[in-house]
Write a protein that holds these residues in place. Structure first.
Motif, mmCIF file in Angstrom:
data_model
loop_
_atom_site.group_PDB
_atom_site.id
_atom_site.type_symbol
_atom_site.label_atom_id
_atom_site.label_comp_id
_atom_site.label_asym_id
_atom_site.label_seq_id
_atom_site.Cartn_x
_atom_site.Cartn_y
_atom_site.Cartn_z
ATOM 1 N N TYR A 1 0.839 -1.206 0.000
ATOM 2 C CA TYR A 1 0.000 0.000 0.000
ATOM 3 C C TYR A 1 0.874 1.257 0.000
ATOM 4 O O TYR A 1 0.667 2.167 -0.797
ATOM 5 N N ILE B 1 -10.806 -1.276 -0.552
ATOM 6 C CA ILE B 1 -11.215 0.114 -0.752
ATOM 7 C C ILE B 1 -10.947 0.954 0.497
ATOM 8 O O ILE B 1 -10.610 2.122 0.405
ATOM 9 N N ASN B 2 -11.118 0.342 1.670
ATOM 10 C CA ASN B 2 -10.925 1.063 2.935
ATOM 11 C C ASN B 2 -9.874 0.309 3.753
ATOM 12 O O ASN B 2 -10.216 -0.476 4.635
ATOM 13 N N GLN C 1 -7.793 0.796 6.184
ATOM 14 C CA GLN C 1 -7.769 0.816 7.651
ATOM 15 C C GLN C 1 -8.830 -0.108 8.218
ATOM 16 O O GLN C 1 -8.600 -0.793 9.217
ATOM 17 N N ASP D 1 -5.310 4.001 11.559
ATOM 18 C CA ASP D 1 -6.675 4.512 11.435
ATOM 19 C C ASP D 1 -6.770 5.919 12.034
ATOM 20 O O ASP D 1 -7.177 6.867 11.365
ATOM 21 N N ALA E 1 -4.199 7.677 12.927
ATOM 22 C CA ALA E 1 -2.958 8.397 12.614
ATOM 23 C C ALA E 1 -2.385 9.095 13.857
ATOM 24 O O ALA E 1 -2.029 10.282 13.825
ATOM 25 N N ASP F 1 -12.783 8.267 21.725
ATOM 26 C CA ASP F 1 -13.304 6.920 21.441
ATOM 27 C C ASP F 1 -13.521 6.129 22.735
ATOM 28 O O ASP F 1 -14.536 5.472 22.917
ATOM 29 N N ARG G 1 -17.347 5.413 23.313
ATOM 30 C CA ARG G 1 -17.734 4.136 22.701
ATOM 31 C C ARG G 1 -17.338 2.970 23.603
ATOM 32 O O ARG G 1 -16.171 2.690 23.807
ATOM 33 N N ALA H 1 -14.392 1.816 -6.735
ATOM 34 C CA ALA H 1 -14.668 1.905 -5.292
ATOM 35 C C ALA H 1 -16.163 2.026 -5.043
ATOM 36 O O ALA H 1 -16.712 1.390 -4.142
ATOM 37 N N TYR I 1 -17.592 -1.500 -2.900
ATOM 38 C CA TYR I 1 -17.573 -1.269 -1.447
ATOM 39 C C TYR I 1 -18.951 -0.742 -1.080
ATOM 40 O O TYR I 1 -19.197 0.467 -1.084
ATOM 41 N N GLU J 1 -20.941 4.784 9.317
ATOM 42 C CA GLU J 1 -19.753 4.061 9.784
ATOM 43 C C GLU J 1 -18.473 4.887 9.701
ATOM 44 O O GLU J 1 -17.388 4.362 9.955
ATOM 45 N N TRP K 1 -17.136 6.665 6.963
ATOM 46 C CA TRP K 1 -16.406 6.838 5.704
ATOM 47 C C TRP K 1 -17.290 7.623 4.748
ATOM 48 O O TRP K 1 -18.503 7.721 4.949
ATOM 49 N N SER L 1 -16.982 7.374 15.356
ATOM 50 C CA SER L 1 -16.874 8.808 15.555
ATOM 51 C C SER L 1 -17.660 9.496 14.445
ATOM 52 O O SER L 1 -17.483 9.191 13.275
ATOM 53 N N THR M 1 -15.411 12.857 12.766
ATOM 54 C CA THR M 1 -14.480 12.743 11.639
ATOM 55 C C THR M 1 -14.923 11.638 10.705
ATOM 56 O O THR M 1 -15.750 10.801 11.063
ATOM 57 N N ARG N 1 -13.411 9.189 7.041
ATOM 58 C CA ARG N 1 -12.359 8.926 6.054
ATOM 59 C C ARG N 1 -12.974 8.963 4.670
ATOM 60 O O ARG N 1 -13.830 8.158 4.344
ATOM 61 N N ILE O 1 -12.986 7.955 1.144
ATOM 62 C CA ILE O 1 -12.384 6.786 0.500
ATOM 63 C C ILE O 1 -11.284 7.235 -0.463
ATOM 64 O O ILE O 1 -11.510 8.109 -1.301
ATOM 65 N N GLY O 2 -10.114 6.651 -0.303
ATOM 66 C CA GLY O 2 -8.955 7.062 -1.087
ATOM 67 C C GLY O 2 -7.948 7.867 -0.278
ATOM 68 O O GLY O 2 -6.775 7.922 -0.622
ATOM 69 N N ASP O 3 -8.413 8.486 0.806
ATOM 70 C CA ASP O 3 -7.513 9.250 1.674
ATOM 71 C C ASP O 3 -6.934 8.340 2.756
ATOM 72 O O ASP O 3 -7.580 7.394 3.184
ATOM 73 N N PHE O 4 -5.742 8.701 3.222
ATOM 74 C CA PHE O 4 -5.172 7.946 4.333
ATOM 75 C C PHE O 4 -5.681 8.486 5.670
ATOM 76 O O PHE O 4 -6.071 7.736 6.550
ATOM 77 N N ARG O 5 -5.716 9.805 5.782
ATOM 78 C CA ARG O 5 -6.132 10.421 7.042
ATOM 79 C C ARG O 5 -7.618 10.752 7.056
ATOM 80 O O ARG O 5 -8.234 10.955 6.017
ATOM 81 N N ARG O 6 -8.156 10.851 8.271
ATOM 82 C CA ARG O 6 -9.538 11.280 8.428
ATOM 83 C C ARG O 6 -9.638 12.787 8.269
ATOM 84 O O ARG O 6 -8.658 13.494 8.452
#
Lengths: 213, 264
Positions: A32, A42-43, A45, A104, A106, A115, A119, B22, B26, B87, B89, B226, B229, B231, B233-238
């Motif tokens: 990756y 696709i996701n 994390q 996830d 970061a 969290d 949660r 995607a 998904y 969820e 994303w 949460s 924030t 994510r 789809i396609g990004d690494f960070r939230r």
């Protein structure tokens, strides 16, 4: 086979097999990050969290199943592998935590705190990790001596709590009426009930002939 | 008609669109299984031709309509919307469809119609996910009438210049971009106009978690994910989630005077 043979051949083979899922996950993340096609989907994390979480549960179940299995076959040799399997459970929960916190979130520790506070399934998960941490730290023969066998044994009963919390963690995580977390919870419940049943009845396992494998 | 559908620029985002792959591999469509990859794998078993939609309740033109009765090709337009799943994303989706108000006006709801309920197909032969009661099938969703009539609410029939793939809710589905994705009900076979707030599936399953309104709201916490924030789809960070998924200017007025913590 003799005990020595099982130890010499069995341990490396088991070690290799239990390492495979973590090896796969590491390779996929390496792909990756180098921009190559990978199995994280696709996701990534989400896949990474779920994959490492499932394997943690499986390792915990395997670790909890060693004693009942030894009792079932009435042979002591499975107990030889119990520490390794338990350490693998700790290894996978660490990978799982690393996936969630490092990849996830970061490393956003304020998000981690939110969290935990908001949660309940995260609270269960963190609890399970905290139960396993002292067990991994005191897994050596030296620590058994330092603590004394009875106290060490009592401490290591925390693994029951870890199993319980891990099952709850999965049950409270999914949305909708789902079968999979219930299956994991049922297996863990059965393994814990077996211990309860034994503690009420016959006490510690006595093997017919401990030299016979 | 799909390639020619004009883009509604005023209501579309200019953010980069999520890959077709995607968007179509998904999916949450529990009638085909709870894994995100299940819909793509199993949705081909669903036959979408012919397709009919039963319209009932407080409406003048009740009856059974075919896909072609409802969808006039010349009405189709393209809209690029953000989609935020509960969820955590999100995606950016180029939909093709007809604003729902155009269809509702043709059906002529009576003065008693204060809500609209929608129902997804529940066919055990075509949908393997129905074998397990993840939810109380068939899947149901609903909107208050003013939400249903809002210009942003789309009855989508296409994606990226082509008809909807089955896994995305073929042949017609709802898209309500300021609400969590589960409100955007797929493969609709029934539309019911009601006086009282209708049953909706996730709200019925866990009322403390999934409200009837289910507006994207980073300030209302959820016990599983949460909502502050998300994510993309396609990004690494939230990234931070936006109130009403960034459509506050258009829709906040629908809820003026309502406590959105109570009516979440």
């Amino acid at each position: 086979m003799t005990t020595a043979q099982i130890r010499i051949f069995g341990k490396p083979i088991l070690f290799f097999m239990l390492s495979l899922p973590a090896l796969w996950l590491t390779v996929q993340w390496a792909l990756y990050f180098s921009g190559e096609p990978n199995g994280l989907g696709i996701n990534p994390q989400e896949i990474s969290n779920r994959f490492s979480g499932r394997w943690t549960l499986r390792m915990l179940i395997l670790a909890l199943a060693v004693s009942p299995f030894a009792a079932l076959i009435n042979k002591p040799w499975p107990l030889m592998f119990r520490r390794m399997v338990g350490l693998f459970a700790f290894f996978y929960v660490t990978v799982h935590l690393g996936s969630y916190l490092g990849l996830d979130l970061a490393l956003d520790f304020s998000a981690l705190w939110r969290d935990i506070m908001e949660r309940v399934y995260i609270l269960f998960g963190v609890g399970a990790f905290l139960c396993l941490l002292p067990l991994a730290a005191t897994s050596t023969k030296g620590w058994i001596k330092r603590l004394g066998a009875p106290r060490w044994k009592a401490l290591h009963r925390l693994v029951y709590m870890a199993g319980l919390l891990a099952a709850l963690h999965f049950l409270f995580l999914v949305k909708g009426n789902r079968l999979e977390p219930k299956i994991y919870a049922a297996i863990i419940a059965a393994l814990l009930l077996w211990r309860l049943y034994r503690s009420l009845g016959s006490g510690p396992i006595k093997f017919g002939d401990s030299h016979l494998l | 008609p799909y390639a020619q559908a004009p883009l509604n620029k005023a209501l579309s985002t200019e953010e980069p669109q999520t890959d077709y792959k995607a968007l179509t591999s998904y999916n949450n469509f529990y009638e085909f299984g709870t894994d995100k990859s299940d819909p793509k794998r199993y949705a081909s078993a669903m036959e979408t031709e012919p397709w009919s939609v039963k319209v009932s309740g407080a409406v003048e033109k009740a009856g059974t309509y075919s896909f072609d009765d409802l969808i006039t090709p010349s009405d189709l337009e393209s809209r690029i919307y953000r989609l935020r799943c509960v969820e955590g994303w999100s995606m950016v989706v180029p939909w093709i469809g007809i604003p729902l108000h155009k269809i509702i006006r043709r059906l002529q709801p009576t003065s008693k119609a204060r809500y609209v309920q929608f129902e997804t197909l529940a066919n055990r032969k075509m949908m393997r996910g129905l074998r397990f009661p993840v939810l109380d099938w068939p899947y149901k969703e609903g909107l208050r009438m003013d939400e249903a009539l809002h210009p942003l609410t789309l009855l989508a029939t296409g994606l990226y210049d082509a008809p909807l793939p089955n896994q995305n809710g073929a042949p017609l589905r709802l898209v309500i971009p300021w609400k969590y994705g589960f409100k955007s009900i797929k493969s609709i076979v029934a539309i019911r106009f009601t006086e009282k707030q209708p049953v909706t599936s996730w709200n019925q399953f866990a009322p403390s978690e999934y409200g009837f309104y289910a507006n994207v709201n980073p300030e209302v916490r959820h016990p599983r994910w949460s909502q502050a924030t998300e994510r993309r789809i396609g990004d690494f960070r939230r990234r931070d989630s936006l109130m009403f998924n960034g459509y506050a200017e258009e829709v906040a007025g629908l809820y003026s005077g309502m406590d959105l913590r109570t009516y979440f």
